[in-house]
Design a protein around this motif. Sequence first.
Motif, PDB file in Angstrom:
ATOM      1  N   GLN A  66       0.843  -1.203   0.000  1.00 21.43           N
ATOM      2  CA  GLN A  66       0.000   0.000   0.000  1.00 21.43           C
ATOM      3  C   GLN A  66       0.881   1.257   0.000  1.00 21.43           C
ATOM      4  OE1 GLN A  66      -2.643   0.249   3.378  1.00 21.43           O
ATOM      5  NE2 GLN A  66      -2.786   2.461   3.227  1.00 21.43           N
ATOM      6  N   ASN A  67       1.890   1.256   0.858  1.00 21.40           N
ATOM      7  CA  ASN A  67       2.753   2.433   0.949  1.00 21.40           C
ATOM      8  C   ASN A  67       3.517   2.680  -0.340  1.00 21.40           C
ATOM      9  OD1 ASN A  67       1.760   2.454   3.487  1.00 21.40           O
ATOM     10  ND2 ASN A  67       3.682   1.952   4.529  1.00 21.40           N
ATOM     11  N   GLU A  68       3.990   1.591  -0.957  1.00 16.85           N
ATOM     12  CA  GLU A  68       4.703   1.732  -2.238  1.00 16.85           C
ATOM     13  C   GLU A  68       3.788   2.320  -3.302  1.00 16.85           C
ATOM     14  OE1 GLU A  68       6.166  -2.080  -3.510  1.00 16.85           O
ATOM     15  OE2 GLU A  68       7.265  -2.333  -1.630  1.00 16.85           O
ATOM     16  N   ILE A  69       2.561   1.812  -3.357  1.00 14.27           N
ATOM     17  CA  ILE A  69       1.605   2.302  -4.364  1.00 14.27           C
ATOM     18  C   ILE A  69       1.352   3.780  -4.137  1.00 14.27           C
ATOM     19  CG2 ILE A  69      -0.807   2.172  -5.145  1.00 14.27           C
ATOM     20  CD1 ILE A  69      -0.712  -0.857  -4.442  1.00 14.27           C
ATOM     21  N   LEU A  70       1.140   4.156  -2.886  1.00 14.93           N
ATOM     22  CA  LEU A  70       0.830   5.559  -2.589  1.00 14.93           C
ATOM     23  C   LEU A  70       2.009   6.469  -2.924  1.00 14.93           C
ATOM     24  CD1 LEU A  70      -1.161   5.022   0.713  1.00 14.93           C
ATOM     25  CD2 LEU A  70      -2.053   5.935  -1.430  1.00 14.93           C
TER      26      LEU A  70
ATOM     27  N   ALA B 144       4.439   5.987  -5.072  1.00 12.50           N
ATOM     28  CA  ALA B 144       4.647   6.056  -6.515  1.00 12.50           C
ATOM     29  C   ALA B 144       3.549   6.880  -7.185  1.00 12.50           C
ATOM     30  CB  ALA B 144       4.684   4.640  -7.107  1.00 12.50           C
ATOM     31  N   SER B 145       2.317   6.705  -6.740  1.00 10.06           N
ATOM     32  CA  SER B 145       1.217   7.406  -7.429  1.00 10.06           C
ATOM     33  C   SER B 145       1.248   8.902  -7.129  1.00 10.06           C
ATOM     34  CB  SER B 145      -0.134   6.799  -7.061  1.00 10.06           C
ATOM     35  OG  SER B 145      -0.422   7.045  -5.720  1.00 10.06           O
ATOM     36  N   VAL B 146       1.595   9.280  -5.909  1.00  8.85           N
ATOM     37  CA  VAL B 146       1.688  10.710  -5.598  1.00  8.85           C
ATOM     38  C   VAL B 146       2.815  11.334  -6.421  1.00  8.85           C
ATOM     39  CG1 VAL B 146       2.226  12.404  -3.798  1.00  8.85           C
ATOM     40  CG2 VAL B 146       0.660  10.514  -3.302  1.00  8.85           C
ATOM     41  N   ALA B 147       3.939  10.640  -6.502  1.00  7.17           N
ATOM     42  CA  ALA B 147       5.085  11.175  -7.253  1.00  7.17           C
ATOM     43  C   ALA B 147       4.763  11.307  -8.736  1.00  7.17           C
ATOM     44  CB  ALA B 147       6.305  10.275  -7.053  1.00  7.17           C
ATOM     45  N   ALA B 148       3.891  10.425  -9.246  1.00  9.17           N
ATOM     46  CA  ALA B 148       3.588  10.423 -10.685  1.00  9.17           C
ATOM     47  C   ALA B 148       2.291  11.167 -11.014  1.00  9.17           C
ATOM     48  CB  ALA B 148       3.506   8.979 -11.179  1.00  9.17           C
ATOM     49  N   ASP B 149       1.776  11.934 -10.072  1.00  3.01           N
ATOM     50  CA  ASP B 149       0.507  12.663 -10.285  1.00  3.01           C
ATOM     51  C   ASP B 149      -0.659  11.731 -10.574  1.00  3.01           C
ATOM     52  OD1 ASP B 149       1.497  15.190  -9.835  1.00  3.01           O
ATOM     53  OD2 ASP B 149       2.091  15.467 -11.927  1.00  3.01           O
ATOM     54  N   GLY B 150      -0.626  10.537  -9.988  1.00  3.98           N
ATOM     55  CA  GLY B 150      -1.699   9.577 -10.219  1.00  3.98           C
ATOM     56  C   GLY B 150      -2.543   9.345  -8.983  1.00  3.98           C
TER      57      GLY B 150
END
Length: 141
Positions: free
Chosen positions: A26-30, A32-38
Amino acid sequence: MIMPALSSDLEELIEVDIALTVRERQNEILRASVAADGCIVVRDGERLVAFVTWDLGFFNRPFVRLLVVIDSHRRRGLGRRLLLAVERAAAAYAELFVSTEAINAPMQALLAVHGYVPSGSIDNINAPGNAELVFYKRLSE
Ligand SMILES: CC(C)(COP(=O)(O)OP(=O)(O)OC[C@H]1O[C@@H](n2cnc3c(N)ncnc32)[C@H](O)[C@@H]1OP(=O)(O)O)[C@@H](O)C(=O)NCCC(=O)NCCS
């Protein structure tokens, strides 16, 4: 208030207990997605009450990875609004994939109401007997 997540939202996002996947994932997904504007979040006043993350990590197709509304704010249309926000963000790709566990009736109901159709299932992701169901929607720009 629905808005793109900022890096300053990350700590609060990680605090949300979603019980959908193991914490580290969950933390990895969050991150990565915040960093990629997703990542898109909903705030009720100061409090972060819902979020969605999406990326192109599913066969290079737009894919919703996590959609979460905290218990107290469910059935108020936030899940639907976040899904619509991703549909707008992904419109240029003309399609959107989403997956959820076979046991997740609320998510399947949400998807069915909003025009998502079944697109197969994947075993060995969750516990035996609880396949990961994939859904698909054709988007118009
Ligand atoms: C699935 C989830 C995101 C739905 O969010 P929500 O904000 O409550 O959904 P909405 O209010 O936008 O619901 C829109 C429609 O979906 C359907 N729906 C949503 N939740 C439902 C439920 N528990 N039972 C039946 N239908 C449901 C209804 O048709 C609803 O419209 P209505 O309230 O006018 O009847 C939320 O329950 C949640 O966060 N669950 C835990 C995390 C999760 O499982 N995420 C999905 C996998 S990543």
